[in-house]
Design a protein around this motif. Structure first.
Motif, PDB file in Angstrom:
ATOM      1  N   CYS A  94       0.834  -1.206   0.000  1.00 15.92           N
ATOM      2  CA  CYS A  94       0.000   0.000   0.000  1.00 15.92           C
ATOM      3  C   CYS A  94       0.867   1.253   0.000  1.00 15.92           C
ATOM      4  O   CYS A  94       0.506   2.269  -0.586  1.00 15.92           O
ATOM      5  N   GLN A 105       2.134   1.785  -3.580  1.00 14.08           N
ATOM      6  CA  GLN A 105       1.024   2.291  -4.393  1.00 14.08           C
ATOM      7  C   GLN A 105       0.738   3.771  -4.066  1.00 14.08           C
ATOM      8  O   GLN A 105       0.603   4.605  -4.965  1.00 14.08           O
ATOM      9  N   GLU A 107       3.446   6.173  -5.335  1.00 12.10           N
ATOM     10  CA  GLU A 107       3.349   6.383  -6.781  1.00 12.10           C
ATOM     11  C   GLU A 107       2.145   7.256  -7.129  1.00 12.10           C
ATOM     12  O   GLU A 107       2.232   8.147  -7.977  1.00 12.10           O
ATOM     13  N   ASP A 108       1.005   6.998  -6.458  1.00 10.19           N
ATOM     14  CA  ASP A 108      -0.201   7.789  -6.732  1.00 10.19           C
ATOM     15  C   ASP A 108       0.030   9.271  -6.445  1.00 10.19           C
ATOM     16  O   ASP A 108      -0.464  10.140  -7.171  1.00 10.19           O
ATOM     17  N   ARG A 166       1.638   2.937 -16.600  1.00 11.30           N
ATOM     18  CA  ARG A 166       0.338   2.752 -15.953  1.00 11.30           C
ATOM     19  C   ARG A 166      -0.698   3.766 -16.422  1.00 11.30           C
ATOM     20  O   ARG A 166      -1.853   3.436 -16.642  1.00 11.30           O
TER      21      ARG A 166
END
Lengths: 113, 418
Positions: free
Chosen positions: B29, B32, B35-36, B77
């Motif tokens: 998490c 993630q 990166e978000d 992505r």
């Protein structure tokens, strides 16, 4: 934690201690150290990360610039400590009681590229 | 202590305590989320345009390695359609840069990005090893910083790239904010806090209008290191051999001490810096002369931005900076006590005195504010064509000094000649 009973049976605990991010420079350029520490300190209390840090300064570190590793009695700000890959702040920081086969990683964030 | 559970997935063991909000996250998490957030920064600041060719300033260190890794991931992505290249500068420091360049070469393979290495020797005729031999270890960082800034632009121009991204992180920006505040350097405060800078000028030289951006500007150094650790990225970490103590007694140490007390302090300083920069007269984008691609957080950047910076992240200040600042402050206090006018003494390198800017530098901070800081008017260096606010750019001034003394030293050491 669950392994606490195991450590009582032995008088020494073995640890893997790693230095990365440039910190290995202070430890004879060796990144990975296998250490055996007494399971109890002088006051017969379980040995903690604080004990380990002190031990590293006194017994392992040959570099004289101790202040690059410790400051005000604890690990210098800017150096991350990971206990079995978890931030030591989640594990009680210096008061974390060492368990057999723990992996303690010190990473410097202070070095450039 | 009972193991903490991840605040996002509520399933795995938390291993990360986020400095910005104390959230406890598991490894997956965290990766993630990290990166978000970079993706959000890129989108909300409109950093990239579709199909853009972007050079990543790569040193092999943690910041630029994480930047390259994250940008590759996000490009695939979120379909940025960006063409990513690696651009490295070889300062010519044996035992330091040659080792880190090996890391960049591995990164180029790992991330499947073409790598270009531009050397100080080919650009300026001097390696840093030779510069140090000439000028000594003291003050060599000024040369390195001035040369590096131009080198990245020149490398980008060679590649025909109009956009260079660098790995400057939140800690770097916070440090620069503090330093510029203490110096009272308002124009530079404004430039340093912008996420995008550009080098517009009236001329259409290919060296101008190269955008610089910092996608990791809001990312904590701590999280960058943890990201690299948990993703097992291959990065190089050592201190430059010419400033081995650079991380001691610096503004960096102050930032890290603040972080220990209250981790959110770093982002707070970054945000405060941005807010203060907005108050700097004339620091808005009207100074871009219509050359700016994006509005908002864009600032004009001068050749001196990288000056004094050591380490591959230009924002890093050399050791002793804080000590110097402290003695300055003491002098100011003494002057004030003596009923004198307070003055911010110039800390400019010796070369500056010669190009006639000493007068501006000595202005009082108050007066400067009333009249608005002097805007840089950008022209071209008479010698090399690089963007410069002076007739001759800083790199050429420094080179002149170096080249003048070269014949003299060659009598002593033939090695200095090449």
């Amino acid at each position: 934690m669950a392994e606490a009973e195991k450590s009582e049976a032995q008088d020494v605990i073995t640890l893997k201690v790693e230095f990365t991010g440039g910190l290995e420079m202070l430890f004879s350029n060796i990144k990975e150290h296998k250490l055996s520490l007494p399971a109890k300190d002088e006051q017969d209390k379980a040995t903690t990360v604080n004990y380990l840090v002190d031990y590293l300064c006194k017994k392992v570190m040959k570099d004289r610039r101790k202040e690059l590793f410790v400051q005000d009695g604890t690990v210098r700000p800017g150096i991350l400590v990971l206990i079995n890959d978890a931030d030591w702040e989640l594990e009680g920081e210096g008061s974390y009681e060492l368990q057999p086969e723990d992996n303690i990683l010190f990473v410097s964030t202070l070095h450039g590229g | 202590m009972p193991p903490s559970i991840c605040a996002v997935c509520h399933a795995n063991r938390a291993v990360i305590l986020r400095p910005k909000n104390h959230a406890k996250l598991c490894k997956l998490c965290f990766i993630q989320t990290f990166e978000d957030e970079i993706h959000d920064t890129i989108l909300s600041n409109k950093l990239f345009s579709h199909g853009e060719r972007i050079a990543i300033g790569a040193s092999g260190g943690k910041d630029s390695t994480v930047l390259a890794s994250v940008l590759k991931t996000l490009n695939e992505r979120h379909n940025y359609g960006a063409e990513l290249l690696l651009l490295s500068i070889d300062e010519g420091i044996k035992g330091y840069r040659d080792d880190s360049l090996e890391t960049v070469k591995r990164n180029a393979e790992q991330y499947d990005m073409p790598l270009t290495i531009v050397g100080y020797d080919e650009l300026y005729g001097w390696t840093m090893d030779q510069v140090v031999e000439q000028v000594g270890k003291k003050g060599n960082c000024t040369y390195c910083g001035v040369f590096r800034r131009q080198a990245l632009d020149r490398g980008a121009a060679m590649l025909g790239v109009k956009h260079v991204v660098t790995g400057h992180n939140a800690d770097d920006v916070a440090e620069t904010v503090l330093m510029n505040l203490l110096r009272g350097d308002l124009p530079r405060l404004s430039r340093a806090t912008s996420i995008i800078t550009s080098t517009p000028s009236a001329s259409d030289s290919e060296l101008t209008n190269i955008r610089r951006s910092k996608p990791l500007k809001y990312a904590y150094e701590k999280e960058i290191v943890l990201y690299a650790h948990h993703k097992k990225l291959d990065y190089f970490s050592t201190e430059c051999i010419y400033s081995p103590e650079a991380f001691r007694g610096s503004a960096r140490a102050l930032i890290k001490n603040l972080e220990r007390i209250r981790p959110s302090a770093i982002l707070d300083i970054v945000r405060s810096g941005e807010d203060m920069a907005k108050l700097v007269p004339g620091a808005t984008n009207d100074s871009c002369g219509g050359n700016c691609a994006t509005g908002g957080a864009l600032a004009v950047t001068g050749e001196e931005e990288g000056e004094g910076g050591c380490g591959s992240t230009g924002g890093r200040t050399a050791g002793g900076d804080m000590a110097q600042m402290e003695s300055q402050l003491r002098n100011n206090e003494a002057a004030e006590a003596a009923g004198l006018e307070m003055e911010v003494p110039s800390r400019a390198p010796a070369a500056e005195g010669r190009n006639g800017s000493s007068e501006n530098r000595k202005q009082l901070p108050f007066r400067r504010e009333k009249n608005a800081p002097k805007q840089q008017t950008m022209g071209k260096c008479e010698r090399c064509g690089y963007l410069s606010s002076q007739a001759i750019c800083k790199a050429c001034m420094l080179l002149e000094g170096l080249n003048k003394s070269r014949p003299r030293t060659s009598i002593v050491g033939v090695d200095a000649m090449r």
